[in-house]
Design an enzyme around this catalytic site. Structure first.
Site, short mmCIF file in Angstrom:
data_model
loop_
_atom_site.label_atom_id
_atom_site.label_comp_id
_atom_site.label_asym_id
_atom_site.label_seq_id
_atom_site.Cartn_x
_atom_site.Cartn_y
_atom_site.Cartn_z
N GLU A 189 2.54 -6.29 7.52
CA GLU A 189 3.11 -5.00 7.14
C GLU A 189 2.19 -3.82 7.44
O GLU A 189 1.72 -3.16 6.52
CB GLU A 189 3.40 -5.00 5.64
CG GLU A 189 4.26 -6.14 5.16
CD GLU A 189 4.40 -6.17 3.64
OE1 GLU A 189 5.52 -6.45 3.19
OE2 GLU A 189 3.41 -5.91 2.92
N GLY A 241 1.12 -0.15 8.10
CA GLY A 241 1.68 1.19 7.89
C GLY A 241 0.81 2.18 8.65
O GLY A 241 1.12 2.61 9.75
N ARG A 242 -0.34 2.47 8.06
CA ARG A 242 -1.29 3.43 8.64
C ARG A 242 -1.58 3.18 10.12
O ARG A 242 -1.55 4.10 10.94
CB ARG A 242 -2.60 3.32 7.86
CG ARG A 242 -3.69 4.27 8.28
CD ARG A 242 -5.04 3.85 7.66
NE ARG A 242 -4.90 3.50 6.26
CZ ARG A 242 -4.87 4.38 5.26
NH1 ARG A 242 -5.02 5.66 5.51
NH2 ARG A 242 -4.73 3.98 4.02
N ARG A 269 -5.06 13.93 1.01
CA ARG A 269 -5.93 12.74 1.00
C ARG A 269 -7.39 13.04 0.71
O ARG A 269 -8.09 12.23 0.13
CB ARG A 269 -5.77 11.93 2.30
CG ARG A 269 -4.38 11.29 2.41
CD ARG A 269 -4.26 10.35 3.60
NE ARG A 269 -5.11 9.19 3.46
CZ ARG A 269 -6.21 8.99 4.15
NH1 ARG A 269 -6.62 9.87 5.05
NH2 ARG A 269 -6.92 7.91 3.94
N TYR A 289 -8.87 11.19 -2.40
CA TYR A 289 -9.82 10.09 -2.17
C TYR A 289 -11.07 10.51 -1.40
O TYR A 289 -11.81 9.65 -0.94
CB TYR A 289 -9.20 8.96 -1.33
CG TYR A 289 -7.76 8.65 -1.46
CD1 TYR A 289 -7.27 7.98 -2.59
CD2 TYR A 289 -6.86 8.94 -0.44
CE1 TYR A 289 -5.93 7.63 -2.67
CE2 TYR A 289 -5.52 8.60 -0.52
CZ TYR A 289 -5.06 7.95 -1.64
OH TYR A 289 -3.74 7.61 -1.72
N CYS A 309 -4.11 27.26 -5.10
CA CYS A 309 -4.96 27.73 -6.19
C CYS A 309 -5.61 26.54 -6.88
O CYS A 309 -5.18 26.13 -7.98
CB CYS A 309 -4.14 28.52 -7.19
SG CYS A 309 -3.64 30.07 -6.49
N GLU A 310 -6.61 25.98 -6.22
CA GLU A 310 -7.19 24.72 -6.65
C GLU A 310 -8.48 24.58 -5.86
O GLU A 310 -8.44 24.51 -4.63
CB GLU A 310 -6.20 23.61 -6.25
CG GLU A 310 -6.33 22.27 -6.88
CD GLU A 310 -5.89 22.25 -8.32
OE1 GLU A 310 -6.69 21.75 -9.11
OE2 GLU A 310 -4.78 22.74 -8.64
N TYR A 355 0.53 8.96 5.64
CA TYR A 355 0.17 9.42 4.30
C TYR A 355 -0.17 10.92 4.26
O TYR A 355 -1.02 11.36 3.49
CB TYR A 355 -1.00 8.58 3.73
CG TYR A 355 -0.68 7.10 3.72
CD1 TYR A 355 0.33 6.60 2.90
CD2 TYR A 355 -1.36 6.21 4.54
CE1 TYR A 355 0.66 5.26 2.91
CE2 TYR A 355 -1.03 4.86 4.56
CZ TYR A 355 -0.02 4.39 3.73
OH TYR A 355 0.31 3.06 3.75
C1 LIG Z 1 0.80 0.28 1.42
C2 LIG Z 1 1.26 -1.08 1.73
C3 LIG Z 1 1.27 -1.55 3.05
C4 LIG Z 1 0.72 -0.74 4.20
O1 LIG Z 1 -0.62 -0.45 4.07
P1 LIG Z 1 -1.41 0.26 5.28
O2 LIG Z 1 -2.78 0.40 4.75
O3 LIG Z 1 -0.75 1.56 5.52
O4 LIG Z 1 -1.31 -0.66 6.45
C5 LIG Z 1 1.78 -2.80 3.30
N1 LIG Z 1 2.27 -3.57 2.29
C6 LIG Z 1 2.28 -3.15 1.01
C7 LIG Z 1 2.83 -4.02 -0.02
C8 LIG Z 1 1.78 -1.91 0.69
O5 LIG Z 1 1.78 -1.51 -0.59
#
Ligand SMILES: *Cc1c(COP(=O)(O)O)cnc(C)c1O
Length: 432
Positions: free
Chosen positions: A291, A293-294, A331, A335, A362-363, A391
């Site tokens: 999975e 994402g990033r 971000r 973080y 304003c932060e 993100y």
């Molecule tokens: C956030 C998340 C991802 C993706 O994470 P990345 O760091 O963006 O690759 C995949 N699976 C689950 C369950 C997540 O919570």
């Protein structure tokens, strides 16, 4: 010279993304502006898919974790690339389905899914629900019973591995809001419980060990632990789980010192661990899901801003203020995540100063970064912040009633809007 490979500089000395002049983009669409490179997104999808094809005999699926960036167009692209997608809310599921994404390839995650979300998932025949707690299990069973259907689930487990960038530890940690712990026997007892529900099919197990991980070892260890769990489950219950979802978390290059491995290296190493453990425990090799994402989308994006005020505080620091900030990229505020930035209309010039890039909220904590090495920036310059595809838009807010920027996609020398810039009417739309 640049952090992401789709960035370059043209004969005018301007920064380009996928060959397109970013200063022209800022002029045409205004700033702040999110820009995404479609070819790089597709190339990244194909790399992950190819790694499963080559090292795991095509026996798997790459799911885009769409919380990284969600809008209709990205689900159309993911459909076209034959990906699955992860969602974590009714809003993400709804957007995917509205965009024509096949519901059987949607996974639903979340540590506190609402009844409404579960009902939506069941009614729309979402492919898998990744179960995170016992309340949810009971809700799914009763919703499925009402709908006269059977729901395929994975259970989310805590493999006890905590990974951050180059460090990881085998913690056996059980203090996480996500999933069921293996080490305490909790996960196994949940498996036993699931078999009592008539309207739930247990298909497999899921884990997700962290984010922005720059090494293969934590993933290999996770695969090791998860196959061990599948084997224990089989021994104790006779149930053989045939789907293993190893989550996302693959790291990318945000700044010079980040050194991510090639995406295919993950599957190469993970596949050989799975093979070894399955032989050892005499198990069928599970269907594998990853999975990312990033890693699919962050390097494909940049954000363009217009520089406004410059504030030089002698012996302290120089603030460069931009027309966006934590509302479009929270971000650093959240973080202290670091970024590389470039003055887009001076991309050929030396990075001659060290500055702090400040947003307009304003932060005091509204910063994009501190101690950033940058070309000399003045009011009216265009600033590009790199690797912001993930993100950023998905975490944006309307704090201070700032308007969310437009998102544009570039491909083949052309650009198109995929999310409109918010208007003042949008900002008051829900006000009574
Ligand atoms: C956030 C998340 C991802 C993706 O994470 P990345 O760091 O963006 O690759 C995949 N699976 C689950 C369950 C997540 O919570």
């Amino acid at each position: 010279m640049f952090i992401s490979k789709n960035l370059n500089v043209n004969e005018k000395g301007n920064l380009t993304i996928a060959g397109i002049d970013t200063v022209d983009l800022a002029k045409k669409y205004g700033t702040p502006l999110y820009v995404l490179d479609e070819d790089l997104i597709r190339e990244n999808c194909q790399k992950f898919k190819k790694s499963i094809d080559s090292y795991y005999g095509k026996n798997g699926l790459v799911c885009y974790a769409s919380k990284a960036f969600s809008c209709k167009e990205i689900y159309r692209i993911m459909k076209d690339e034959q990906m699955g997608v992860d969602t974590v809310s009714i809003g993400e599921m709804y957007t995917a389905i509205l965009a024509g994404f096949p519901s059987e390839k949607i996974y639903l995650h979340g540590n506190n899914k609402t009844k409404e979300e579960l009902r939506f998932a069941v009614e729309n025949k979402i492919g898998r629900i990744v179960v995170d707690n016992l309340n949810e299990l009971e809700m799914i069973d009763s919703i499925a019973k009402e709908a006269n259907s059977k729901v395929d689930i994975l259970i989310r487990v805590k493999p006890g591995i905590d990974a951050h960038t180059h460090d990881f530890i085998k913690t056996g940690q059980i203090d996480s809001k996500f999933g069921f712990a293996i080490e305490t026997g909790e996960a196994l007892s949940v498996v036993k419980l699931v078999s009592k529900f008539d309207n739930i099919n247990l298909i497999g197990a899921h884990c997700h060990i962290g984010s922005q991980i720059l090494d293969v070892d934590p993933f290999v260890l996770a695969a090791d632990v998860m196959i061990g769990f599948i084997s224990d489950v089989k021994d104790e219950t006779g149930i053989e789980m045939l789907e293993l979802n190893l989550g996302g978390g693959f790291g990318i290059k945000y700044i010079d010192k980040d050194d991510p491995v090639d995406y295919e290296e993950y599957m190469k190493a993970v596949a050989s661990m799975i093979q070894k453990k399955c032989d050892q425990y005499n198990l069928k090799k599970p269907f594998i899901v990853i999975e990312p994402g990033r890693s699919l989308i962050a390097p494909a994006g940049i954000t363009l801003y217009t520089v406004g005020a410059r504030k030089e505080i002698p012996n302290v620091r120089t603030y460069i203020s931009i027309d966006g900030g934590m509302t479009d990229n929270p971000r650093y505020a959240l973080y202290k995540s670091e970024y590389d930035a470039i003055v887009a209309n001076k991309a050929n010039e030396e990075r001659s100063e060290i500055v702090t890039i400040a947003g307009k909220c304003c932060e005091s904590g509204d910063l994009i970064g501190e101690n950033m090495s940058l070309q000399h920036a003045e009011s009216g310059d265009i600033l590009a912040v790199c690797a912001t595809g993930a993100y950023n838009y998905s975490m944006s807010s309307n704090y201070n009633r700032n308007l969310k920027p437009a998102v544009i996609m570039v491909k083949g020398g052309k650009s198109r809007v995929i999310v409109n810039r918010e208007t003042l009417e949008d900002v008051v739309r829900n006000d009574i």
